[in-house]
Design a protein around this motif. Structure first.
Motif, PDB file in Angstrom:
ATOM      1  N   PRO A 223       0.843  -1.197   0.000  1.00 50.51           N
ATOM      2  CA  PRO A 223       0.000   0.000   0.000  1.00 50.51           C
ATOM      3  C   PRO A 223       0.877   1.246   0.000  1.00 50.51           C
ATOM      4  N   GLN A 224       0.425   2.277  -0.690  1.00 51.47           N
ATOM      5  CA  GLN A 224       1.185   3.514  -0.740  1.00 51.47           C
ATOM      6  C   GLN A 224       0.241   4.696  -0.880  1.00 51.47           C
ATOM      7  N   VAL A 225       0.713   5.869  -0.484  1.00 54.16           N
ATOM      8  CA  VAL A 225      -0.064   7.089  -0.653  1.00 54.16           C
ATOM      9  C   VAL A 225       0.252   7.658  -2.024  1.00 54.16           C
ATOM     10  N   VAL A 226      -0.807   8.010  -2.769  1.00 56.89           N
ATOM     11  CA  VAL A 226      -0.658   8.566  -4.110  1.00 56.89           C
ATOM     12  C   VAL A 226      -1.438   9.866  -4.216  1.00 56.89           C
ATOM     13  N   ALA A 227      -1.048  10.709  -5.189  1.00 61.60           N
ATOM     14  CA  ALA A 227      -1.834  11.883  -5.562  1.00 61.60           C
ATOM     15  C   ALA A 227      -2.895  11.425  -6.556  1.00 61.60           C
ATOM     16  N   LEU A 228      -4.105  11.941  -6.406  1.00 63.19           N
ATOM     17  CA  LEU A 228      -5.201  11.549  -7.289  1.00 63.19           C
ATOM     18  C   LEU A 228      -5.318  12.501  -8.475  1.00 63.19           C
TER      19      LEU A 228
ATOM     20  N   PRO B 266     -13.816  13.034  -2.391  1.00 61.76           N
ATOM     21  CA  PRO B 266     -13.983  13.448  -0.996  1.00 61.76           C
ATOM     22  C   PRO B 266     -13.142  12.569  -0.071  1.00 61.76           C
ATOM     23  N   PRO B 267     -12.518  13.158   0.937  1.00 59.81           N
ATOM     24  CA  PRO B 267     -11.725  12.343   1.867  1.00 59.81           C
ATOM     25  C   PRO B 267     -12.608  11.447   2.724  1.00 59.81           C
ATOM     26  N   GLY B 268     -12.016  10.353   3.203  1.00 62.53           N
ATOM     27  CA  GLY B 268     -12.725   9.458   4.109  1.00 62.53           C
ATOM     28  C   GLY B 268     -13.681   8.514   3.419  1.00 62.53           C
ATOM     29  N   GLU B 269     -13.379   8.117   2.191  1.00 60.97           N
ATOM     30  CA  GLU B 269     -14.220   7.176   1.442  1.00 60.97           C
ATOM     31  C   GLU B 269     -13.364   6.042   0.874  1.00 60.97           C
ATOM     32  N   VAL B 270     -14.032   4.931   0.564  1.00 63.09           N
ATOM     33  CA  VAL B 270     -13.394   3.791  -0.097  1.00 63.09           C
ATOM     34  C   VAL B 270     -13.919   3.730  -1.525  1.00 63.09           C
ATOM     35  N   HIS B 271     -13.008   3.638  -2.487  1.00 66.82           N
ATOM     36  CA  HIS B 271     -13.364   3.534  -3.905  1.00 66.82           C
ATOM     37  C   HIS B 271     -12.655   2.313  -4.482  1.00 66.82           C
TER      38      HIS B 271
ATOM     39  N   TRP C 141      -8.400   4.408  -0.377  1.00 71.07           N
ATOM     40  CA  TRP C 141      -8.913   5.015   0.853  1.00 71.07           C
ATOM     41  C   TRP C 141      -8.511   6.478   0.765  1.00 71.07           C
ATOM     42  N   THR C 142      -9.503   7.363   0.549  1.00 66.10           N
ATOM     43  CA  THR C 142      -9.202   8.747   0.218  1.00 66.10           C
ATOM     44  C   THR C 142      -8.834   9.576   1.446  1.00 66.10           C
ATOM     45  N   LEU C 143      -7.900  10.491   1.216  1.00 69.78           N
ATOM     46  CA  LEU C 143      -7.355  11.374   2.238  1.00 69.78           C
ATOM     47  C   LEU C 143      -7.618  12.824   1.839  1.00 69.78           C
ATOM     48  N   PRO C 144      -7.416  13.767   2.756  1.00 71.92           N
ATOM     49  CA  PRO C 144      -7.521  15.190   2.375  1.00 71.92           C
ATOM     50  C   PRO C 144      -6.474  15.563   1.322  1.00 71.92           C
ATOM     51  N   GLU C 145      -6.691  16.711   0.699  1.00 74.30           N
ATOM     52  CA  GLU C 145      -5.749  17.307  -0.252  1.00 74.30           C
ATOM     53  C   GLU C 145      -5.499  16.448  -1.483  1.00 74.30           C
ATOM     54  N   GLY C 146      -6.536  15.721  -1.949  1.00 71.02           N
ATOM     55  CA  GLY C 146      -6.426  14.979  -3.204  1.00 71.02           C
ATOM     56  C   GLY C 146      -5.465  13.817  -3.182  1.00 71.02           C
ATOM     57  N   ARG C 147      -5.312  13.185  -2.027  1.00 73.35           N
ATOM     58  CA  ARG C 147      -4.413  12.037  -1.906  1.00 73.35           C
ATOM     59  C   ARG C 147      -5.217  10.822  -1.458  1.00 73.35           C
TER      60      ARG C 147
ATOM     61  N   LEU D 110      -5.958  -1.428   6.493  1.00 73.24           N
ATOM     62  CA  LEU D 110      -7.161  -0.736   6.026  1.00 73.24           C
ATOM     63  C   LEU D 110      -8.246  -0.726   7.103  1.00 73.24           C
ATOM     64  N   TYR D 111      -8.412  -1.832   7.791  1.00 72.09           N
ATOM     65  CA  TYR D 111      -9.421  -1.963   8.850  1.00 72.09           C
ATOM     66  C   TYR D 111      -9.231  -0.881   9.910  1.00 72.09           C
ATOM     67  N   ASP D 112      -7.995  -0.615  10.269  1.00 70.23           N
ATOM     68  CA  ASP D 112      -7.712   0.411  11.273  1.00 70.23           C
ATOM     69  C   ASP D 112      -7.974   1.823  10.747  1.00 70.23           C
ATOM     70  N   GLN D 113      -7.932   2.020   9.424  1.00 68.60           N
ATOM     71  CA  GLN D 113      -8.135   3.341   8.839  1.00 68.60           C
ATOM     72  C   GLN D 113      -9.611   3.679   8.660  1.00 68.60           C
ATOM     73  N   VAL D 114     -10.434   2.683   8.336  1.00 68.38           N
ATOM     74  CA  VAL D 114     -11.812   2.914   7.885  1.00 68.38           C
ATOM     75  C   VAL D 114     -12.809   2.764   9.034  1.00 68.38           C
ATOM     76  N   PRO D 115     -13.534   3.833   9.380  1.00 67.49           N
ATOM     77  CA  PRO D 115     -14.524   3.728  10.454  1.00 67.49           C
ATOM     78  C   PRO D 115     -15.872   3.205   9.953  1.00 67.49           C
ATOM     79  N   LEU D 116     -16.728   2.839  10.900  1.00 67.76           N
ATOM     80  CA  LEU D 116     -18.103   2.468  10.571  1.00 67.76           C
ATOM     81  C   LEU D 116     -18.780   3.622   9.830  1.00 67.76           C
ATOM     82  N   ASN D 117     -19.739   3.272   8.995  1.00 62.78           N
ATOM     83  CA  ASN D 117     -20.551   4.212   8.203  1.00 62.78           C
ATOM     84  C   ASN D 117     -19.780   4.904   7.085  1.00 62.78           C
ATOM     85  N   THR D 118     -18.567   4.460   6.809  1.00 66.71           N
ATOM     86  CA  THR D 118     -17.804   5.012   5.686  1.00 66.71           C
ATOM     87  C   THR D 118     -18.518   4.697   4.378  1.00 66.71           C
TER      88      THR D 118
END
Length: 195
Positions: A33-38, A43-48, A58-64, A171-179
């Protein structure tokens, strides 16, 4: 169909047709797994999940985003749509669905009554995110671990998205319920079920 829904589906189709990460990634069967620029901010905090590229973002703020290699459902068992994480379980127990038993009774009928307790040999692996839809509840689709890293980068599952056990723990540790979770259609597929 509402205008907002039409715009959403049009946007989904556009995103599904192009890889998301910059620079262009080579899609080796396994990678860390790695962090990439999109290329297309999400939107941050989603799984695509992009099935044709065998990648989960797993989306992060600032288009990453964190990007993970995955396996997906084979043939028509893959279900595109909008979901949310309705439950999370560590070392989950597993029970085959009626459809799995009907398709392959020689493999799954032995688990029809009692399923399988969680543990290293369980098909759901070390962790599972349970995908739900509004009005439908549990879809029986999962984002889960696998003990078979050779299946990553392939369409081989009974509909779920799978990561290596090491990756699903992260990933499990990153993603909260209701994501919010978007499973994009496979190329050439017009099927998209928005929740």
């Amino acid at each position: 169909m509402t205008i907002a829904r039409r715009r959403f589906l049009t946007g989904v189709a556009a995103l599904a047709s192009a890889p998301l990460a910059l620079p262009a990634q080579t899609f080796a069967p396994v990678m860390e797994p790695q962090v990439v620029a999109l290329r297309h901010p999400l939107p941050p905090g989603e799984v695509h999940v992009f099935p044709d590229h065998f990648r989960l973002y797993w989306t992060l703020p600032e288009g990453r985003a964190w990007v993970y290699p995955i396996r997906v459902g084979r043939d028509d068992l893959y279900e595109a749509g909008e979901f949310y994480v309705g439950a999370k379980k560590e070392w989950p127990s597993w029970m085959p669905t009626p459809g799995m038993i009907e398709r392959e009774p020689e493999i799954y009928s032995q688990y029809a009554e009692d399923g399988m307790e969680g543990g290293p040999g369980n098909p759901l692996g070390a962790r599972a995110l349970y995908l739900f839809q509004e009005g439908r509840g549990d879809t029986f689709l999962r984002i889960h671990g696998t003990n078979d890293p050779n299946s990553i980068g392939r369409a081989v599952s009974n509909g779920c998205a799978g990561l290596t056990n090491a990756h699903i723990v992260k990933l499990y540790d990153q993603v909260p319920l209701n994501t919010r979770v978007i499973l994009y259609p496979k190329m050439g597929s017009s099927a998209f079920t928005a929740g």
